[in-house]
Structure formats: C-alpha cells, structure tokens
Design an enzyme around this catalytic site. Structure first.
Site, PDB file in Angstrom:
ATOM      1  N   CYS A 163      46.964  32.470  36.207  1.00 54.17           N
ATOM      2  CA  CYS A 163      46.691  31.715  34.997  1.00 54.17           C
ATOM      3  C   CYS A 163      47.481  30.423  34.945  1.00 54.17           C
ATOM      4  CB  CYS A 163      47.047  32.528  33.756  1.00 54.17           C
ATOM      5  SG  CYS A 163      46.148  34.076  33.646  1.00 54.17           S
ATOM      6  N   CYS A 200      59.141  33.627  40.918  1.00 55.64           N
ATOM      7  CA  CYS A 200      58.144  34.077  41.908  1.00 55.64           C
ATOM      8  C   CYS A 200      58.127  33.120  43.095  1.00 55.64           C
ATOM      9  CB  CYS A 200      56.761  34.112  41.271  1.00 55.64           C
ATOM     10  SG  CYS A 200      55.428  34.314  42.470  1.00 55.64           S
ATOM     11  N   TYR A 222      52.380  29.399  47.928  1.00 56.14           N
ATOM     12  CA  TYR A 222      50.930  29.216  47.853  1.00 56.14           C
ATOM     13  C   TYR A 222      50.410  28.686  46.537  1.00 56.14           C
ATOM     14  CZ  TYR A 222      46.052  30.553  47.138  1.00 56.14           C
ATOM     15  OH  TYR A 222      44.730  30.541  46.812  1.00 56.14           O
ATOM     16  N   CYS A 271      51.691  42.699  43.677  1.00 58.69           N
ATOM     17  CA  CYS A 271      52.490  42.029  42.654  1.00 58.69           C
ATOM     18  C   CYS A 271      52.077  42.551  41.287  1.00 58.69           C
ATOM     19  CB  CYS A 271      52.254  40.524  42.720  1.00 58.69           C
ATOM     20  SG  CYS A 271      53.064  39.619  41.385  1.00 58.69           S
ATOM     21  N   CYS A 284      62.049  36.300  43.147  1.00 58.19           N
ATOM     22  CA  CYS A 284      61.390  37.587  43.350  1.00 58.19           C
ATOM     23  C   CYS A 284      60.675  37.546  44.688  1.00 58.19           C
ATOM     24  CB  CYS A 284      60.380  37.854  42.234  1.00 58.19           C
ATOM     25  SG  CYS A 284      59.390  39.358  42.497  1.00 58.19           S
ATOM     26  N   CYS A 292      56.677  40.982  46.844  1.00 56.10           N
ATOM     27  CA  CYS A 292      55.461  41.140  47.663  1.00 56.10           C
ATOM     28  C   CYS A 292      55.803  41.269  49.143  1.00 56.10           C
ATOM     29  CB  CYS A 292      54.455  40.011  47.400  1.00 56.10           C
ATOM     30  SG  CYS A 292      55.101  38.341  47.531  1.00 56.10           S
TER      31      CYS A 292
HETATM   32  P1  5GP Z   1      43.262  36.621  54.538  1.00 49.40           P
HETATM   33  O1  5GP Z   1      43.166  36.148  55.959  1.00 49.40           O
HETATM   34  O2  5GP Z   1      44.419  37.488  54.348  1.00 49.40           O
HETATM   35  O3  5GP Z   1      41.968  37.284  54.124  1.00 49.40           O
HETATM   36  O4  5GP Z   1      43.417  35.352  53.603  1.00 49.40           O
HETATM   37  C1  5GP Z   1      44.509  34.498  53.780  1.00 49.40           C
HETATM   38  C2  5GP Z   1      44.295  33.281  52.932  1.00 49.40           C
HETATM   39  O5  5GP Z   1      44.315  33.654  51.563  1.00 49.40           O
HETATM   40  C3  5GP Z   1      45.381  32.233  53.123  1.00 49.40           C
HETATM   41  O6  5GP Z   1      44.764  31.030  53.517  1.00 49.40           O
HETATM   42  C4  5GP Z   1      45.993  32.074  51.751  1.00 49.40           C
HETATM   43  O7  5GP Z   1      46.180  30.708  51.463  1.00 49.40           O
HETATM   44  C5  5GP Z   1      44.986  32.657  50.831  1.00 49.40           C
HETATM   45  N1  5GP Z   1      45.595  33.250  49.637  1.00 49.40           N
HETATM   46  C6  5GP Z   1      46.828  33.795  49.501  1.00 49.40           C
HETATM   47  N2  5GP Z   1      47.020  34.224  48.259  1.00 49.40           N
HETATM   48  C7  5GP Z   1      45.913  33.942  47.571  1.00 49.40           C
HETATM   49  C8  5GP Z   1      45.537  34.114  46.205  1.00 49.40           C
HETATM   50  O8  5GP Z   1      46.293  34.635  45.401  1.00 49.40           O
HETATM   51  N3  5GP Z   1      44.294  33.665  45.855  1.00 49.40           N
HETATM   52  C9  5GP Z   1      43.450  33.063  46.758  1.00 49.40           C
HETATM   53  N4  5GP Z   1      42.265  32.634  46.338  1.00 49.40           N
HETATM   54  N5  5GP Z   1      43.787  32.891  48.035  1.00 49.40           N
HETATM   55  C10 5GP Z   1      44.999  33.328  48.438  1.00 49.40           C
HETATM   56 MG    MG Z   2      44.360  29.446  52.212  1.00 50.06          MG
END
Ligand code: 5GP
Ligand code: MG
Length: 467
Positions: free
Chosen positions: A9, A243, A249, A389, A440, A443
């Site tokens: 959010c 966090c 990210y 988380c 924190c 994760c």
């Molecule tokens: P995975 O390969 O694990 O499926 O996806 C990794 C990608 O998810 C990374 O590029 C990262 O930037 C993205 N990512 C990490 N946390 C989040 C989140 O909370 N929301 C979204 N939309 N993407 C995330």
């Molecule tokens: Mg990404």
C-alpha cells in the site's frame, strides 16, 4: 486457496491546501508502484467527508469530474495491491465511516498481526464488519472508545493492535498520521506554506513541489488541525524494525526513506554483490526495472559493461495480479524481450533484486538462453527469501517460497542458470548501514520482531486471503 501477493500500500495526505483532492491524486500517482489494484481519496470540507474509491489505476479512477466531487482543504488517499481473492470494492481504502462522533476516513499501510483475534472478540460483542480487511478492527475500536477527542480514541485503539501500520485518519476538522513503534513502513512529512503533507515516500512530494521536512518517527503520532501540527509519542518505545525489503525492492529509487536514498542503497547492494560473487561475463544485464540500480553497482564494481539486454514493455504492468500460474508465465513473456544481437554468444551476468517463487526468473533465463547466451550467471542483490512477511509485504506462503525449501544450487538448476549467487545477509546489513540492528530481515531469517505462535501464521494469512 491461492496465496498471491498480499497487501502492498501507499498513503498520501494533505491538510490545509485549496486543492486537497487534486494534490492527493498527484501524490497517489507518484506512489502507484506501491499498489496498482485499487485506489481511493477521502476529502473534508469541514462539514462532511466526501469519498471516492474504485478498482484500477489512479489515472483511470480519478477523472476531473470525480475530483470535483471531492471538495475541501484536506484529504487522504490510498493505493492498494492485494490478492485476487479479496480484490473487492468493499476492501478498497480509505474506509469511511459515520459514527456517533461524525465522519472518519482511515487509510492503512501494513498488516496487523492480531487482527483476527480482535475481530473475533469484536464480533462476539456485536460489531458488524463490512470488509475483510485487518484495518477495519481499528475503526471498530475507535468507535467503541469513550475518549472525547479523536487523537485519544486513536491511541486507545492502537494500543490494542500489534503489527505494522502507517495510518492516516481524516475527520471533518483534523488529520492524524501514525507510524507504529517498530517503524516497519516508511512515512514522511512535508510542508508548503501553511499546508502539511504526509506520504509513504518522498517521491510523492517531489511531484507536487512540496518540501520534505522529516520522517515521521517510529511510534510518533502527528495531529494536524487548525491549531497547526502537534507531535506525540503515545506508545512504549521498542526496537526499530524498518522493512529492509523497502530498500531492496519496494520503494521507488528516487525516494528518501529510513534516512537514506533508495537508489544509493541499491547501488551499494550491487557493489557488495560483485565483491561477494564476481562473474566471468562480457556484459551485465539488469532485469527491468527492479534490477537496474543494483546492476549499475555490480557493473561499476566488476568493471564489466552494463547493457540493456532485456527490454520491457512499459504498458504491461501487472504480471503478478494474474490469478493463475499459467497466465503469470504469459505475463513474463509479454513484459520482457531480450536483445538477441547483444546477447548472442556472450557470457552474461543477469542482475535482479530478489527471487521469490523463481517462476519469473526461470522464464527470463530461458529467454536469454534462447537468445544465444553462452553462459548465464544470475546474481541477486538480496539473500534467499525463506519466510513470509506479516508486516505489509505479503510474500507468498512459505511453501511457495523457493528459498524456504531449496538450496541455492538446486535453485540454480531450477532456473537453468550456469551459476547463481545471492547477496549475503552480512553484506546486506553492511550496505544498509545497520549498526544497531534497526531493520527487519524476517523474510530472510524468520526472526520476526513481533512474536506470534506459528499456528497463527495460517489464521493470519486466512484473514487476508480467504474471507
Ligand atoms: P520470481 O522469479 O521469484 O518468480 O520473481 C522474481 C521477481 O519478482 C523479481 O524480479 C522481483 O523484482 C519481483 N518481486 C519481488 N517482490 C515482489 C513483490 O512484492 N511484488 C511484485 N510484483 N514483484 C516482486
Ligand atoms: Mg522484478
């Protein structure tokens, strides 16, 4: 029960500005990365509250006509991203209620860890809930309070809740901003002449030309009304728990939060990553957009040219909202495309900020392989995510986090890279300048700064996802 991404959010509030709703709309526009599923604004013209909430992006929801129907000199707004299962208009914030003492709007960033307990208790005493949001328990606690000013009612309610919260309250004549004692989520304060502004990140201030004054501190409550701004510290102080994933990210690189510029931190993560896991590569390729800042640090430190080997279609923004795995995979393909001429016969270091389920990463690596890469070295600017988380970035359930059940070498095989290197926890701590453990890292470690029984994990998740 599918556990997609949960609550993300963004908050924005203004007090004392002639175009409060318009400015809030712009603030939310700058905070869109914090939630793309729904948005809302509540304004006050001192006689009554006016509210508009809907599903979709800020630019889609707020037309000129809608903004015209939100008069007054104060307003609060919210952008939200939630699970597909609960993506429902009744859960869109800010909530507005009318109770014995007038109107109240509330916007929340974070997750309460004892919401289900309080909810059961309130329902047993006759409270009727309208949403499935943890935030709603705060409204009921406020409505039940006997204190005679809003600030005291808010404090009374918040003394009963645990977890992560940045909150904005708006009544006809007051705006209140509160940050939980742990300071999990960022919250900043700005000023322009006689108007006050509150936002999740400073990038919202930059857009509207508001001077960033300071961060609202962990455990601080700021009450803004016609007498000006008053700051209180009504809670028992605890160890700070910012966090760290906001740095890795979530926040926008141009923002200043937790005392640092986000881009600067991410670049340092890339530098540290290159020191820990050098790669024999001809080029460094960032994964758009989340890998950009770290890739710049990585390339700089390793003296390898950074090339844009993956091009993103910017008009596809919501890969993670798709409810079915099969559609999600498709989403990756329509979002990213490799520059084949660049990648062909090269050794490449692919940089990203995190691996969650590894499904996206696997697709991306395969895509780069098909484009003719000879060797692919994946480098991740955070440690393996092993735990969900409960404080506002709802990573999937533990079973879906590849890092919770697979060793790094297994993940390397799964995503089909030649080598895989993650930033160490120690390296991460060094880069964020954490001398007195004020962040924190749950994760990555499972060490939650608010303790709850492990059986709670499930009921906690159920509250957000199934109801
Ligand atoms: P995975 O390969 O694990 O499926 O996806 C990794 C990608 O998810 C990374 O590029 C990262 O930037 C993205 N990512 C990490 N946390 C989040 C989140 O909370 N929301 C979204 N939309 N993407 C995330
Ligand atoms: Mg990404």
């Amino acid at each position: 029960m599918s556990a997609e991404w949960g609550e993300h959010c963004g908050l924005f509030g203004v007090y004392g500005h002639p175009e409060a709703a318009n400015v809030t709309y712009l603030g939310l526009y700058a905070l869109q990365h914090r939630g793309q599923e729904s948005a809302g604004i509540v304004s006050s013209d001192t006689h009554a509250l006016h509210s508009y909430r809907n599903m979709g992006l800020v630019s889609e929801i707020f037309t000129r006509d809608v903004l015209k129907r939100l008069p007054g000199r104060s307003a609060i707004g919210h952008v939200r991203y939630s699970t597909a299962g609960t993506s429902d208009l009744k859960n869109v914030q800010p909530f507005t209620v009318h109770y014995a003492r007038g109107g109240l709007g509330i916007a929340h960033n974070g997750n309460l860890t004892n919401a289900h307990i309080l909810r059961d208790e309130l329902e047993a005493h006759g409270s009727i809930f309208q949403s499935t949001m943890d935030t709603e328990v705060i409204i009921h606690l406020i409505a039940l309070s006997n204190e005679h000013d809003l600030a005291s009612r808010v404090v009374g309610a918040l003394k009963r809740v645990n977890g992560a919260y940045c909150l904005l309250f708006l009544s006809e004549d007051e705006m209140i901003a509160v940050r939980d004692p742990h300071g999990f989520r960022p919250l900043v304060l700005g000023r322009q002449k006689n108007a006050y502004f509150v936002a999740s990140e400073t990038c919202a201030f930059d857009l509207i030309g508001v001077e960033f004054e300071r961060e609202i501190e962990p455990g601080e409550m700021v009450v803004i009304n016609e007498d000006g701004l008053h700051s209180f510290y009504p809670f028992i102080p605890v160890r700070t728990s910012h966090c760290v994933f906001e740095f890795i990210y979530f926040a926008r690189p141009d923002s200043f939060i937790f005392g640092r510029n986000v881009y600067g931190v991410r670049r340092e993560l890339g530098i540290q990553l290159a020191k820990e896991h050098p790669a024999e590569a001809d080029i460094v390729i960032p994964t758009p957009d989340s890998g950009f800042s770290a890739a710049i640090g990585y390339g700089h430190q390793s003296n390898i040219p950074i090339e844009l080997g993956l091009i993103r279609n910017h008009y596809v923004g919501r890969t993670f909202i798709e409810p079915k795995q099969s559609i999600r995979h498709f989403g990756v393909k329509i979002k990213l495309n490799p520059v084949k001429e660049l990648i062909k016969e090269k050794g490449v270091a692919v940089i990203d900020d995190s691996i969650v389920r590894a499904t996206t990463s696997r697709k991306i690596i395969k895509m780069i392989r098909r484009a003719g890469a000879e060797r692919i070295h994946v480098r991740i600017s955070s440690p393996p995510i092993t735990h969900p988380c409960f404080f506002g970035i709802d990573t999937p359930m533990k079973s879906e986090l590849i890092g919770s059940s697979h060793a790094i070498e297994e993940i390397n095989r799964y995503i089909t890279s030649d080598t895989l290197g993650y930033l160490s926890l120690e390296g991460l701590k060094r880069c964020v300048g954490d001398n007195n453990s004020s962040f924190c890292y749950a994760c990555f470690t499972g060490d939650y700064s608010i303790k709850f029984p492990s059986m709670m994990e499930e009921s906690q998740l159920r509250l957000y996802k199934a109801r």
